[in-house]
Design a protein around this motif. Sequence first.
Motif, PDB file in Angstrom:
ATOM      1  N   CYS A  96       0.852  -1.177   0.000  1.00  0.00           N
ATOM      2  CA  CYS A  96       0.000   0.000   0.000  1.00  0.00           C
ATOM      3  C   CYS A  96       0.897   1.240   0.000  1.00  0.00           C
ATOM      4  O   CYS A  96       1.734   1.407   0.886  1.00  0.00           O
ATOM      5  CB  CYS A  96      -0.905   0.015   1.223  1.00  0.00           C
ATOM      6  N   CYS A 108      -0.103   3.552   3.302  1.00  0.00           N
ATOM      7  CA  CYS A 108       0.283   3.209   4.675  1.00  0.00           C
ATOM      8  C   CYS A 108       1.511   2.300   4.740  1.00  0.00           C
ATOM      9  O   CYS A 108       2.044   2.066   5.818  1.00  0.00           O
ATOM     10  CB  CYS A 108      -0.894   2.589   5.439  1.00  0.00           C
ATOM     11  N   CYS A 152      -6.895  -0.800   0.367  1.00  0.00           N
ATOM     12  CA  CYS A 152      -6.058  -1.360   1.424  1.00  0.00           C
ATOM     13  C   CYS A 152      -6.889  -1.675   2.663  1.00  0.00           C
ATOM     14  O   CYS A 152      -7.616  -0.816   3.155  1.00  0.00           O
ATOM     15  CB  CYS A 152      -4.964  -0.347   1.773  1.00  0.00           C
ATOM     16  N   SER A 209      -5.947  -1.998   5.627  1.00  0.00           N
ATOM     17  CA  SER A 209      -5.449  -1.307   6.829  1.00  0.00           C
ATOM     18  C   SER A 209      -5.901   0.148   6.866  1.00  0.00           C
ATOM     19  O   SER A 209      -6.339   0.642   7.898  1.00  0.00           O
ATOM     20  CB  SER A 209      -3.920  -1.335   6.875  1.00  0.00           C
ATOM     21  N   CYS A 210      -5.776   0.871   5.735  1.00  0.00           N
ATOM     22  CA  CYS A 210      -6.057   2.304   5.796  1.00  0.00           C
ATOM     23  C   CYS A 210      -7.217   2.715   4.894  1.00  0.00           C
ATOM     24  O   CYS A 210      -7.649   3.854   4.921  1.00  0.00           O
ATOM     25  CB  CYS A 210      -4.818   3.119   5.427  1.00  0.00           C
ATOM     26  N   SER A 256      -7.405   3.316   1.787  1.00  0.00           N
ATOM     27  CA  SER A 256      -7.132   4.078   0.565  1.00  0.00           C
ATOM     28  C   SER A 256      -6.988   3.130  -0.618  1.00  0.00           C
ATOM     29  O   SER A 256      -6.909   1.919  -0.451  1.00  0.00           O
ATOM     30  CB  SER A 256      -5.844   4.880   0.731  1.00  0.00           C
TER      31      SER A 256
HETATM   32 ZN   LIG Z   1      -2.881   1.203   3.316  1.00  0.00          ZN
END
Ligand SMILES: [Zn+2]
Length: 822
Positions: free
Chosen positions: A521, A524, A561, A563-564, A566
């Motif tokens: 990513c 992040c 992603c 996790s974040c 985006s």
């Molecule tokens: Zn990310």
Amino acid sequence: MSASSYSTHKDQLCLKVAVPLPVRETFHYAVPGELREKVKVGCRVRVDFRSREVDGYVLEEQPAGRRENLKEILKVLDPEPVFHDSLVPFLTWMADYYLCPIGLLIRSVLPSALSQRVYKTARITEKGEKASGLLPADSEERKWLIWVKENPGRKIPFSAGKARSFEREGWIVVDEKRGSRRAGPLMRKFVRPHDRDGLKALLKEKRQSFKAANEFQFLETLSNSRGIPLKDLLSRFSNGAYLVRKWKDRGFLETYTAPVPRNLDGGSLFPPPAPFDLYEQQERVLSAIERGLDRRVFMSYLLHGITGSGKTEVYCRAIEYAIRQGRKAILMVPEIALAVYMEGIFRSRIGDRIAMYHSGLSEGERYDQWMRIARGEVDLVVGARSALFAPFQNLGLIIVDEEHDLSYKQEEAPRYQARDAAVVRGKLEKAVVLLGSGTPSVQSFYNAHTGRYTLLSMPDRVEKRPMPEVRIVDMKKFSGAGEKDEIISPVLKTALDNVLASGKQAMLFLNRRGFHRIYLCRSCGRSLRCPNCDLALIYHLKQNRLVCHYCGFYQELRSDCPSCGSLGLKPYGFGTERLEEILQALYPDRCIARMDRDSTRKKHQTFQMLKKFSRREVDILVGTQMITKGYDFPNVTLVGVIGADFSLGFPDFRAGERTFQLLSQVAGRAGRGDQRGQVIVQTFNPDHYAIAAAKEHDYHGFFEKEKELREQLGYPPFSFMACLRLQGNNKKRTAEMAGWVARTMSSLLKSWPKRGKEIHVLGPVEAPLSKIRGKYRWQIFVRSRKTWLLHAFLERVENVCEKKLNQAGVQLVIDIDPYQML
Ligand SMILES: [Zn+2]
Ligand SMILES: [Zn+2]
């Protein structure tokens, strides 16, 4: 003991022989009277095994006792043993632990010049001739049958499986042929005086009466020698051949053949440093090792000495101490080039009683070195992992330098971890084992932690030189800024400018490890990971999805992603060649060189490259992990790490450990001279614990965190692991067999009420590298907290599955303590 004392049947000797075939057992043979004096433990003998002639290895001599009707050995192949009985317990342990047939193990350990090639040839039958006419013109079968017809007696170019199936059809007859011996001692013809006194007298009396102008000189040279190679004489005296014949006929000279050692190019890379006084920390560590040597029992030490702390000098003195005790030493280093470098240092210290042993030597050289060791002509062997088997008697010390290095794991059969095995050899032969590293493996440090190894440490750099400053550059900032900035950040560019302007050198390190792409990513910095195993997911092109190689979890490709949130997930990848190109474009008038497996295929290339770099003929050296190994380049003040994320994104529970080690080793290359070095690490994951710890040179911090994670997920050192790899030419059948083996394993475990629960089977999963050299690959991982349990289980599995797998043409490879997850 004379041969006749064995004459009664009761005292008959028999030999325990290992044959180089895929069988676990050893076999007993009798010795016919005329061979009794010739045969010794460690000799190769030709035996009749299941009605073929095979060259086996003598492991033991025992009284025949009640064994009757034993077959006799046919021939003793070696005039002197190629290994000693002191090595046999170790070889036996290796075979048992790594589940490798002992005869095959020994064959692979001995210099290959000692094993004769056995190859298959074929003849076509009448039925085969007919079949070749009937088969479709473009079929593979027809093509091969015609080949056999046209090439009787030649080595067949197709697989043994195919040969067997043709034979079953009755098309061909397969024969085995024995190749000629590939290399042995290098024999040379020599000339020496037959009657030295007579020759001297003749020279005195008849000085004036020699016909040829140089005849006197010729005879004088010989009269003063113990023997001169014929070749040398011929090059010095143009009429040498005539003179040798003439004076041989008259009884003054004689010729003979004798083995000569091959010339080894053991030149040292840089002038070896002169011995200096030891620093306090070196004194302390050395005296601990010397105390261990004095006790003449097995001791194992882990020497944690940061790069530049003076480990090599400690090795030198420990080796000298062992030699003074009349014992032998092995020094293992991770790279051949490093072995050459070390050999230069040691040769200047201990002289010629030193041998090199590694795969970079020619077959003949390996043979010579091996035999020198076996004969006791050397005190020290320096080499890569194969030096572990050096056939010493009276071994006193084994040193494994850079013990964390992955090259100690052999990835082809026999699959073994040379560092771990070195500890076992030391134990069996009552030797001291010293593992040294600036960044010890988690496994070894854990062993020191639990008291299995004694921990020694050297926390300071020699002369208290400061550790280099490590700067972390967050590459997320340059995402989308164009390829040049994405590969060489402006921060690194400025540092390079400064270094080059001041006449210093730089090393840039890029660890691509054969992976072209990881999914990363750009917002992040995380890569996609398996929710069960916390390992990086691997992109499989064919199915177009991301797979966990360990448990089989998979998911479709995505750009958002997890996790974040985006849309930053993108493939990331480039190699050392691209990096070199970009640098050359940035610095057109500078010398940029690249060192990786592709650029250093040939034996001496690595060595040449390092020589050039040390002579400052290269400004920037670009390379893979090869350049991180312990060389000393005082003029290097900048080291750049280009994609730290490549090693973090590796699908392996050791990814964090590898990253920490690589960064620390790379950093150790900077500022070995007077000037403080600088290290720049480019990464998308500046906060990862392995990177943060490497920045602070904090091994203990890293270890504590890593230990905690491993314990949570049950990875080694908190468990023992094995990888079962299934490989076959047929894609569907390989997949089916992988499934069948896994099911068989599960049902075996269910039927094992008490212990079954202590073993975990994961998979089968298609290997990340799903096809190598035409073979489809699947893998199954097994782990348990108890090594004996794991071994008992694997032996069961192998026995149960062997037959069906053979029939299906699928090979089962068992890798104990695997490192390679690909
Ligand atoms: Zn990310
Ligand atoms: Zn997983």
